[in-house]
Design an enzyme around this catalytic site. Structure first.
Site, PDB file in Angstrom:
ATOM      1  N   LYS A  32      33.493  41.017  42.220  1.00 42.33           N
ATOM      2  CA  LYS A  32      32.029  41.402  41.577  1.00 42.33           C
ATOM      3  C   LYS A  32      31.045  41.849  43.233  1.00 42.33           C
ATOM      4  CE  LYS A  32      30.870  37.978  39.627  1.00 42.33           C
ATOM      5  NZ  LYS A  32      32.084  36.917  39.890  1.00 42.33           N
TER       6      LYS A  32
ATOM      7  N   THR B  15      32.523  41.948  46.232  1.00 40.60           N
ATOM      8  CA  THR B  15      32.887  42.924  47.361  1.00 40.60           C
ATOM      9  C   THR B  15      32.413  44.280  46.994  1.00 40.60           C
ATOM     10  OG1 THR B  15      34.896  41.556  47.687  1.00 40.60           O
ATOM     11  CG2 THR B  15      34.963  43.284  47.826  1.00 40.60           C
TER      12      THR B  15
ATOM     13  N   SER C  61      27.510  36.603  34.542  1.00 37.54           N
ATOM     14  CA  SER C  61      26.858  36.555  33.031  1.00 37.54           C
ATOM     15  C   SER C  61      27.885  36.689  32.104  1.00 37.54           C
ATOM     16  CB  SER C  61      26.418  38.292  33.642  1.00 37.54           C
ATOM     17  OG  SER C  61      27.322  38.923  33.890  1.00 37.54           O
TER      18      SER C  61
HETATM   19  N1  LIG Z   1      30.170  25.941  37.207  1.00 33.31           N
HETATM   20  C1  LIG Z   1      30.558  27.229  37.823  1.00 33.31           C
HETATM   21  N2  LIG Z   1      30.891  28.345  36.963  1.00 33.31           N
HETATM   22  C2  LIG Z   1      30.661  29.509  38.350  1.00 33.31           C
HETATM   23  N3  LIG Z   1      30.430  29.796  39.146  1.00 33.31           N
HETATM   24  C3  LIG Z   1      29.907  28.647  39.811  1.00 33.31           C
HETATM   25  C4  LIG Z   1      29.516  27.190  39.009  1.00 33.31           C
HETATM   26  N4  LIG Z   1      29.224  26.316  39.714  1.00 33.31           N
HETATM   27  C5  LIG Z   1      28.680  27.216  41.260  1.00 33.31           C
HETATM   28  N5  LIG Z   1      29.339  28.424  40.399  1.00 33.31           N
HETATM   29  C6  LIG Z   1      29.240  29.252  41.896  1.00 33.31           C
HETATM   30  O1  LIG Z   1      27.757  30.467  41.474  1.00 33.31           O
HETATM   31  C7  LIG Z   1      28.638  31.799  41.565  1.00 33.31           C
HETATM   32  C8  LIG Z   1      27.722  31.862  40.050  1.00 33.31           C
HETATM   33  O2  LIG Z   1      26.227  32.612  40.011  1.00 33.31           O
HETATM   34  P1  LIG Z   1      25.573  33.701  38.547  1.00 33.31           P
HETATM   35  O3  LIG Z   1      24.271  33.705  39.129  1.00 33.31           O
HETATM   36  O4  LIG Z   1      27.341  35.018  39.122  1.00 33.31           O
HETATM   37  O5  LIG Z   1      26.696  32.636  37.444  1.00 33.31           O
HETATM   38  S1  LIG Z   1      25.757  33.168  35.953  1.00 33.31           S
HETATM   39  O6  LIG Z   1      25.761  34.189  35.760  1.00 33.31           O
HETATM   40  O7  LIG Z   1      24.558  32.224  36.165  1.00 33.31           O
HETATM   41  O8  LIG Z   1      26.678  32.464  35.294  1.00 33.31           O
HETATM   42  C9  LIG Z   1      29.226  31.679  41.726  1.00 33.31           C
HETATM   43  O9  LIG Z   1      29.837  32.671  42.311  1.00 33.31           O
HETATM   44  P2  LIG Z   1      31.209  33.928  42.395  1.00 33.31           P
HETATM   45  O10 LIG Z   1      32.194  33.350  43.314  1.00 33.31           O
HETATM   46  O11 LIG Z   1      30.414  34.730  43.567  1.00 33.31           O
HETATM   47  O12 LIG Z   1      31.013  35.011  41.243  1.00 33.31           O
HETATM   48  C10 LIG Z   1      30.330  29.821  42.428  1.00 33.31           C
HETATM   49  O13 LIG Z   1      30.056  30.609  43.679  1.00 33.31           O
HETATM   50  N1  LIG Z   2      39.450  44.701  44.465  1.00 34.55           N
HETATM   51  C1  LIG Z   2      40.225  43.802  45.092  1.00 34.55           C
HETATM   52  N2  LIG Z   2      41.537  43.540  45.976  1.00 34.55           N
HETATM   53  C2  LIG Z   2      41.656  42.105  46.402  1.00 34.55           C
HETATM   54  N3  LIG Z   2      41.400  41.394  47.195  1.00 34.55           N
HETATM   55  C3  LIG Z   2      39.796  41.601  46.530  1.00 34.55           C
HETATM   56  C4  LIG Z   2      39.020  42.823  46.317  1.00 34.55           C
HETATM   57  N4  LIG Z   2      37.830  42.620  46.129  1.00 34.55           N
HETATM   58  C5  LIG Z   2      37.494  40.953  46.197  1.00 34.55           C
HETATM   59  N5  LIG Z   2      39.287  41.213  47.029  1.00 34.55           N
HETATM   60  C6  LIG Z   2      38.530  39.496  47.068  1.00 34.55           C
HETATM   61  O1  LIG Z   2      38.569  38.279  46.325  1.00 34.55           O
HETATM   62  C7  LIG Z   2      37.887  37.232  46.648  1.00 34.55           C
HETATM   63  C8  LIG Z   2      36.641  37.165  45.831  1.00 34.55           C
HETATM   64  O2  LIG Z   2      36.032  38.316  46.225  1.00 34.55           O
HETATM   65  P1  LIG Z   2      34.647  38.311  45.514  1.00 34.55           P
HETATM   66  O3  LIG Z   2      34.445  39.804  45.802  1.00 34.55           O
HETATM   67  O4  LIG Z   2      33.950  36.964  46.572  1.00 34.55           O
HETATM   68  O5  LIG Z   2      34.683  38.012  43.623  1.00 34.55           O
HETATM   69  P2  LIG Z   2      32.750  37.053  42.953  1.00 34.55           P
HETATM   70  O6  LIG Z   2      31.956  37.692  43.423  1.00 34.55           O
HETATM   71  O7  LIG Z   2      33.616  37.697  41.508  1.00 34.55           O
HETATM   72  O8  LIG Z   2      33.363  36.125  43.387  1.00 34.55           O
HETATM   73  C9  LIG Z   2      37.218  38.118  48.052  1.00 34.55           C
HETATM   74  O9  LIG Z   2      38.547  36.746  48.699  1.00 34.55           O
HETATM   75  C10 LIG Z   2      38.019  39.389  48.468  1.00 34.55           C
HETATM   76  O10 LIG Z   2      38.465  39.595  49.616  1.00 34.55           O
END
Ligand SMILES: Nc1ncnc2c1ncn2[C@@H]1O[C@H](COP(=O)(O)OS(=O)(=O)O)[C@@H](OP(=O)(O)O)[C@H]1O
Ligand SMILES: Nc1ncnc2c1ncn2[C@@H]1O[C@H](COP(=O)(O)OP(=O)(O)O)[C@@H](O)[C@H]1O
Length: 273
Positions: free
Chosen positions: A110, A112, A178
C-alpha cells in the site's frame, strides 16, 4: 509575510494581542486573521487561470442567519459557505479533487504504491497528498488501538480528512489496511459519486508474510502481537472496487501499478479541471 498595505488591499485584518507584534504573535500561535466580509470582493480565476475576476461576497450583514444544527455531540453549529469554492481551487490546480483509497493486508504494498503514485502524479504537475495509516497513527490517531472499534474510528477520521483534501482540490491517497468493508463504504458515502476510488492490493497472505519487512507477522505468529490482521484478526476484501492490483498476469511492479491508477484517473477526467 504580507505587507500592511497589501493586507488592507486584501481586506485582511490582523488581530494582535496588546503589545505583541505580528511576527511574535504568529510565533506563539495566537495571531488571528479574519477577512473583513462586508462589501468586500473575492477573486475567481477565469478559464485560463491567470486573470482574476472579482465576485461579490455576501458577508455578515448582521442579518439573522439560517438554522443551527446538531451533529453528533456538536450542538448549535452552523455551516459556513466560502465564496472561493472547490471548483475555483480545481481550476487553479487544473485537476479534480478526489480520494484514492488503498486497502490491503500489511505488507501488500500500500505505502509503496501510494508513494509511486504520488511521484508519477507530481511529475505530471498534479498535487497529491498521502495519508498513510502508519503515519497518521503517529499524530492525529495516536489515541487509537487496533481493536475493531478503534480501527473503525481510525478509518472514519482519515475518511473525513481525505474528504477535506478532496474539497481542497487535491488528489488524496489514503493508504490504510482498513480491514472492514463497512468502514470503507462509509468513507465512500462522504464523497460525490466517482470521487472515491477504491484500490485493492490483491496480494495473498502468504506473499505478505514472506515479505514481512517489519517482522510483524513473525511476532504475530509467535503470539507477541495479538489481533494482527490476517493472522488472528479479519480482513474483508472489497466486493466491487474500482481497481484491483497485484494479480498474476497484470503489471505487478510498483511503477506498473501506479501507471494503472494514473491511467484510470486520466480516463475519468481527474487530471484536468
Ligand atoms: N494488530 C495489527 N494489525 C495490523 N497492523 C498493525 C497491527 N499492529 C501494528 N500494526 C501496524 O499498523 C499499520 C496499520 O495501520 P492502519 O491504520 O493502516 O490499520 S487499520 O486500517 O486501522 O486497520 C501496519 O502498517 P502496514 O504494514 O503499512 O499496513 C502495521 O505496521
Ligand atoms: N509491487 C511490489 N512488488 C514486490 N514487492 C513489493 C511491491 N510493493 C511493495 N513491495 C515490498 O513489500 C514490502 C511491503 O510494502 P509496503 O508498501 O510497506 O506495504 P504496506 O504499506 O501494505 O504494509 C516492502 O518490503 C516493499 O518493498
Amino acid at each position: 509575510m504580507i505587507a500592511a498595505g497589501a493586507k488592507s488591499m486584501l481586506g485582511l485584518s490582523i488581530a494582535s494581542p496588546k503589545g505583541v507584534s505580528d511576527s511574535s504573535s504568529r510565533s506563539v500561535g495566537v495571531l488571528r486573521a479574519c477577512v473583513s466580509m462586508e462589501g468586500s470582493q473575492t477573486m475567481s480565476h477565469n478559464k485560463n487561470g491567470s486573470i482574476p475576476e472579482l465576485k461579490a461576497v455576501n458577508g455578515h450583514t448582521g442579518q439573522k442567519q439560517g438554522p443551527l444544527s446538531t451533529v453528533g455531540n456538536s450542538t448549535n453549529i452552523k455551516w459556513h459557505e466560502c465564496p472561493v469554492e472547490k471548483v475555483d481551487r480545481q481550476r487553479l490546480l487544473d485537476q479534480k479533487g478526489c480520494v484514492i483509497w488503498v486497502t490491503g493486508l500489511s505488507g501488500s504494498g500500500k505505502s509503496t504504491l501510494a508513494c509511486a503514485l504520488n511521484q508519477k502524479l507530481y511529475q505530471k504537475g498534479k498535487l497529491c497528498y498521502v495519508l498513510d495509516g502508519d503515519n497518521v497513527r503517529h499524530g492525529l490517531n495516536r489515541d487509537l488501538s487496533f481493536k475493531a472499534e478503534d480501527r473503525a474510528e481510525n478509518i472514519r477520521r482519515v475518511g473525513e480528512v481525505a474528504k477535506l483534501f478532496a474539497d481542497a482540490g487535491i488528489i488524496c491517497i489514503a493508504s490504510l489496511i482498513s480491514p472492514y468493508r463497512v468502514d470503507r463504504d462509509i468513507c465512500r458515502t462522504l464523497l460525490p459519486e466517482g470521487d472515491f476510488v477504491e484500490v485493492y492490493m490483491d496480494v495473498s497472505l502468504e506473499v505478505c508474510e514472506a515479505r514481512d519487512p517489519k517482522g510483524l507477522y513473525k511476532l504475530a505468529r509467535a503470539g507477541k502481537i495479538k489481533g494482527f490482521t490476517g493472522i488472528d484478526d479479519p480482513y474483508e476484501p472489497p466486493l466491487n472496487c474500482e481497481i484491483s492490483l497485484g494479480q498474476e498476469g497484470t503489471g505487478t511492479s510498483p511503477i506498473e501499478m501506479a501507471e494503472t491508477v494514473v491511467a484510470y484517473l486520466e480516463h475519468k477526467g481527474y487530471l484536468n479541471a
